[in-house]
Motif scaffolding. Structure first.
Motif, PDB file in Angstrom:
ATOM      1  N   VAL A  72       4.535   7.313   2.034  1.00 23.97           N
ATOM      2  CA  VAL A  72       4.813   6.088   2.764  1.00 23.97           C
ATOM      3  C   VAL A  72       4.483   4.886   1.886  1.00 23.97           C
ATOM      4  N   GLN A  73       5.325   3.899   1.943  1.00 23.47           N
ATOM      5  CA  GLN A  73       5.067   2.657   1.229  1.00 23.47           C
ATOM      6  C   GLN A  73       5.148   1.529   2.249  1.00 23.47           C
ATOM      7  N   THR A  82      -0.858   4.420  12.270  1.00 20.44           N
ATOM      8  CA  THR A  82      -1.124   5.839  12.487  1.00 20.44           C
ATOM      9  C   THR A  82       0.202   6.569  12.673  1.00 20.44           C
ATOM     10  N   MET A  83       0.395   7.612  11.873  1.00 23.54           N
ATOM     11  CA  MET A  83       1.650   8.360  11.965  1.00 23.54           C
ATOM     12  C   MET A  83       1.515   9.353  13.109  1.00 23.54           C
ATOM     13  N   GLU A 100       0.859  -1.192   0.000  1.00 24.24           N
ATOM     14  CA  GLU A 100       0.000   0.000   0.000  1.00 24.24           C
ATOM     15  C   GLU A 100       0.890   1.234   0.000  1.00 24.24           C
ATOM     16  N   SER A 101       0.555   2.205  -0.839  1.00 21.77           N
ATOM     17  CA  SER A 101       1.286   3.464  -0.829  1.00 21.77           C
ATOM     18  C   SER A 101       0.316   4.566  -0.452  1.00 21.77           C
ATOM     19  N   GLN A 102       0.780   5.521   0.314  1.00 17.48           N
ATOM     20  CA  GLN A 102      -0.119   6.605   0.705  1.00 17.48           C
ATOM     21  C   GLN A 102       0.649   7.872   1.014  1.00 17.48           C
ATOM     22  N   THR A 103       0.031   8.996   0.745  1.00 15.94           N
ATOM     23  CA  THR A 103       0.567  10.283   1.147  1.00 15.94           C
ATOM     24  C   THR A 103      -0.090  10.637   2.475  1.00 15.94           C
ATOM     25  N   SER A 106      -3.969   7.954   9.354  1.00  5.84           N
ATOM     26  CA  SER A 106      -3.790   6.509   9.435  1.00  5.84           C
ATOM     27  C   SER A 106      -3.925   5.876   8.065  1.00  5.84           C
ATOM     28  N   MET A 107      -3.364   4.687   7.928  1.00  2.76           N
ATOM     29  CA  MET A 107      -3.605   3.900   6.721  1.00  2.76           C
ATOM     30  C   MET A 107      -3.769   2.441   7.127  1.00  2.76           C
TER      31      MET A 107
END
Lengths: 148, 677
Positions: free
Chosen positions: B636-637, B556-557, B538-541, B547-548
């Protein structure tokens, strides 16, 4: 009886060999991608349009843009010898380490000739190990790529 | 001054190699013991000379002698001592010297073992094999003299007494302990393959092609095999931890170059058993060991010659031609010897049935050699495709992944079937007694896997089901072997089952060590199946507080940090990790910015890896913006790699099995030699 089993063994070996060869040829045909330099890709745009290709060149100085919000890397690959460039877009993946202006880069993806754009699914930069030619005692010519 | 001494030692070693070749050759030809002894001494002299040269280079690193080209290229004053020494194999010239040095160690060991052995028996096989060893040494000595275009002498100084202020240093990515051990491990594995090859050549020259050379070379091969197994895995482990792409194997030409000799070595370790037990496959064994040796050189050729430049742009260094010439010349030499000894290479026995232990071994060999050729094909496809139609193409990772599955699964099945099928011909009784139960258990295992995968949403995972079936079958077959053997021992010796098991392994370390390796292979396969087949990405900005989700995990960052270390700045973020709503820990992916890095060099990724049993959660970051605390975004990956821990466990079990097997000092080997002589 002995002769018969020898025949069986030969037949089984032949089947195995044929099977392996078939597998290799079929997989090669279905996955093989043509390899281009930017100059050759631009020149062959009709053939290469909408095909999966590999392009190898340098990261054009000043071309790279990292869009953090959209998680998107765009840059141009420049030919090692000519001025030709091809645009690259690489989304939802991190930039590999060693990604820097003028550095060697290798991308794999689908080519869209209308926009001279490769939508990359794989991006590699040069690897850190530095086995090099003799004359480059004070350069850092590197070898293999780090895959991303 | 030390550098000059080292250079002189390299030049002198040209003479000692020639001396060894000539005196051993003449001595063996005219049966003159003094000439043979002189040749042996020359092999030891080469070892001493190259040790001096290597020592001189290490001295240059340790004393920061920046008048030396090679020291400047790969070392720097600030480099920690460990990496100053590791710089020895940091680039071409030094690694060739290091390679040569290891080869001279091998030569010296052969001389020493021969000396020990000759106290009891007069045996010239080792003397014969010292000649090919000295020839290979000579090839590498010439490469490092600096007289050849394309490679400079690793001890050379800059011309005109020039001294550079500081060296360029090693790339930070390589400055990890793993990277300090990985290359030398692979080198040792590759180089030790020279010795069994030399024994094969020695056997051909001397004409004694019975089991003597096989017994002598087998332990060397097992040693190479263990070391190569470790070396290849360390490389994968390094890539996994350092490169931030969540994987450990990508069928890169460099990886393939290390894997192909391993496959051939594995084939050889199996085929020698047929020669021992049934006196078959003599020619095949010589060909296999020759191929394995040539593939170590071919690997160097592929990766260092520039021949696949357009795909991977390896630094074309000009040494490719020398390697290719040496490969061709030495192969031609072996083929010549085979023709010369043709009559002695015929098999005493023939295969009697398609379903027999012999056939299983043969199939194993076919598959291993076949896999090697397939991987070679894929690796060289850029050259092959250009030769065929003038268009350079290459095959992606997917080609290799797809093409190895079926032969790979057949091989897995054989790891269980081979050891339990009877010699000569399978019988109904053999099948009932040995196969039936493991097959049934295997089928149950396959069905359970199918059920489980169907439950989590994979409808028809054919390969996973086949892999699980084969894996469970193999485990059942091998455990049954252990069980039967241990019970029998226990009964005979009137002792406990555990003692029986211990005795069983002690008495036949090779066989049961081999079975332990097979168990390791099964574990490895399951790990590969899980991590290659079912990983999530999963990749996310993200911004702080976001959270992702990846599978069952929620990340959660929660914070960011920055910390200074002696040679780099570490910046990163902190994730809170929850599984099914329950907090299980924190993870800190980061970036390391080395102070010695050039301005355009970006920080290196230091991925965070959380081991959850045998599954890994893996987070990599692109960058940590300065404004992160005020809403800056982080890319984030995240990977979820199921069963990846099992990959490393499997390899550890394989190595353990190898160590058990190599511990068997075959007494039979001496008898065999005596009876042969």
């Amino acid at each position: 009886m002995k002769k018969q089993s020898r025949l069986k063994i030969i037949a089984a070996s032949a089947v195995l060999l044929a099977g392996m060869m078939f597998l290799v040829v079929a997989m090669t045909r279905s996955t093989s991608m043509r390899h281009f330099t930017p100059a050759l890709l631009v020149a062959a745009e009709n053939e290469a349009h909408d095909q999966r290709v590999q392009v190898d060149g340098l990261i054009a100085v000043g071309s790279s843009q990292w869009d953090a919000v959209d998680f998107k890397l765009t840059f141009a690959i420049q030919d090692r010898e000519t001025e030709a460039t091809v645009n690259v877009i690489y989304e939802d993946r991190l930039k590999p380490d060693n990604f820097k202006d003028g550095g060697s880069v290798f991308v794999e993806g689908k080519y869209d000739a209308t926009q001279n754009l490769v939508v990359a699914t794989k991006l590699m930069t040069k690897c850190a190990s530095k086995y090099e030619g003799a004359e480059s005692a004070v350069s850092t010519d590197e070898t293999s790529y780090i895959s991303e | 001054m030390t550098a000059e001494i080292g250079q002189a030692a390299i030049y002198l070693s040209v003479l000692s190699c020639l001396w060894a070749i000539v005196f051993l050759g003449i001595g063996l030809w005219i049966r003159n013991a003094r000439a043979i002894q002189s040749g042996r001494n020359a092999v030891v002299a080469t070892f001493i000379l190259i040790s001096i040269a290597t020592g001189a280079l290490i001295y240059g690193f340790v004393t920061d002698d920046f008048s030396m080209k090679y020291v400047v290229e790969v070392s720097s004053a600030a480099q920690p001592l460990l990496y100053k020494i590791a710089a020895l194999w940091g680039a071409m010239s030094g690694s060739l010297l290091f390679w040569l040095w290891l080869l001279t160690v091998g030569g010296a060991i052969v001389v020493w073992q021969n000396y020990q052995r000759n106290k009891q028996t007069q045996d010239t096989l080792a003397d014969y094999s010292l000649i090919p060893i000295a020839i290979v040494q000579l090839f590498f000595v010439i490469l490092v003299t600096g007289l050849i275009e394309g490679i400079y002498n690793p001890l050379a100084r800059f011309p005109n007494g020039q001294v550079v202020a500081d060296g360029q240093g090693m790339n930070p990515l390589l400055q990890t302990p793993l990277m300090a051990i990985h290359p030398p491990t692979l080198y040792i594995g590759w180089i030790s393959l020279t010795i069994p090859f030399a024994f094969a050549v020695g056997a051909l020259v001397s004409g004694r092609i019975g089991s003597g050379w096989i017994l002598r070379s087998r332990r060397w091969m097992l040693f190479s095999w263990i070391i190569l197994t470790i070396g290849i895995t360390l490389g994968g482990n390094w890539a996994y931890k350092e490169l931030g792409w969540g994987g450990y194997w990508a069928w890169d030409p460099v990886e393939n170059a290390s894997f192909m000799p391993w496959l051939l070595g594995t084939a050889y370790l199996h085929s020698v058993m047929i020669q021992e037990k049934r006196n078959m496959l003599k020619l095949w064994n010589i060909l296999l060991i020759t191929l394995a040796f040539q593939f170590t050189l071919l690997g160097t050729f592929i990766t260092r010659s520039g021949i696949i430049t357009s795909v991977h742009a390896f630094g074309g260094s000009g040494i490719g031609g020398y390697f290719l010439s040496f490969i061709l010349a030495s192969t031609a030499g072996v083929i010549g010897l085979i023709i010369y000894r043709w009559n002695r290479l015929k098999s005493a026995n023939r295969l009697e049935s398609l379903l027999s232990r012999e056939s299983a071994f043969l199939l194993n060999n076919w598959l291993l050699v076949g896999l090697t050729l397939i991987i070679l094909w894929g690796t060289l496809w850029p050259i092959i495709s250009e030769a065929i139609n003038g268009e350079k193409s290459s095959v992606p990772e997917a080609f290799f992944n797809k093409v190895v599955i079926i032969p790979g699964l057949l091989l897995l099945f054989l790891t269980g079937a081979g050891p339990i099928i009877s010699w000569k011909k399978i019988t109904a009784n053999n099948f009932r007694r040995m196969f039936l139960l493991p097959l049934v258990i295997g089928l149950i295992g396959g069905a359970l896997t199918w059920g489980f995968l169907a439950l989590i949403g994979y409808t028809f995972p054919l390969y996973s089901v086949l892999c699980s079936f084969a894996a469970v079958f193999v485990l059942a077959a091998i455990f049954a072997e252990f069980y039967r053997g241990a019970k029998l021992r226990a009964k005979r010796q009137e002792t406990s089952f555990v003692n029986g098991l211990n005795l069983l392994i002690q008495r036949n370390k090779r066989r049961y060590g081999g079975y332990i390796i097979h168990i390791g292979i099964v574990i490895l396969y399951i790990g590969i199946m899980g991590s290659k087949g079912y990983f999530l990405l999963e990749s996310q900005t993200m911004t702080l507080g976001e959270s992702m989700e990846v599978g069952k995990y929620k990340l959660t960052m929660i914070d960011s940090f920055e910390k200074e270390y002696s040679n780099y700045l570490r910046s990163g973020v902190i994730f809170d990790v929850e599984k099914n709503g329950k907090r299980i820990g924190t993870m800190e992916p980061a970036l390391h910015a080395y102070y010695t890095a050039k301005p355009d060099e970006e920080p290196t990724k230091e991925s965070a890896i959380q081991h959850l049993g045998v599954n890994d959660l893996y987070i990599a970051l692109a960058s940590v913006p300065r404004n992160i605390k005020t809403g800056g975004v982080v890319n984030v990956q995240v990977y979820y790699n199921p069963l990846i821990g099992i990959v490393w466990i499997g390899v550890a079990v394989m190595v353990l099995g190898g160590i058990v097997a190599i511990a068997e000092k075959s007494e039979r080997s001496k008898d065999a030699l005596i009876s042969e002589a």
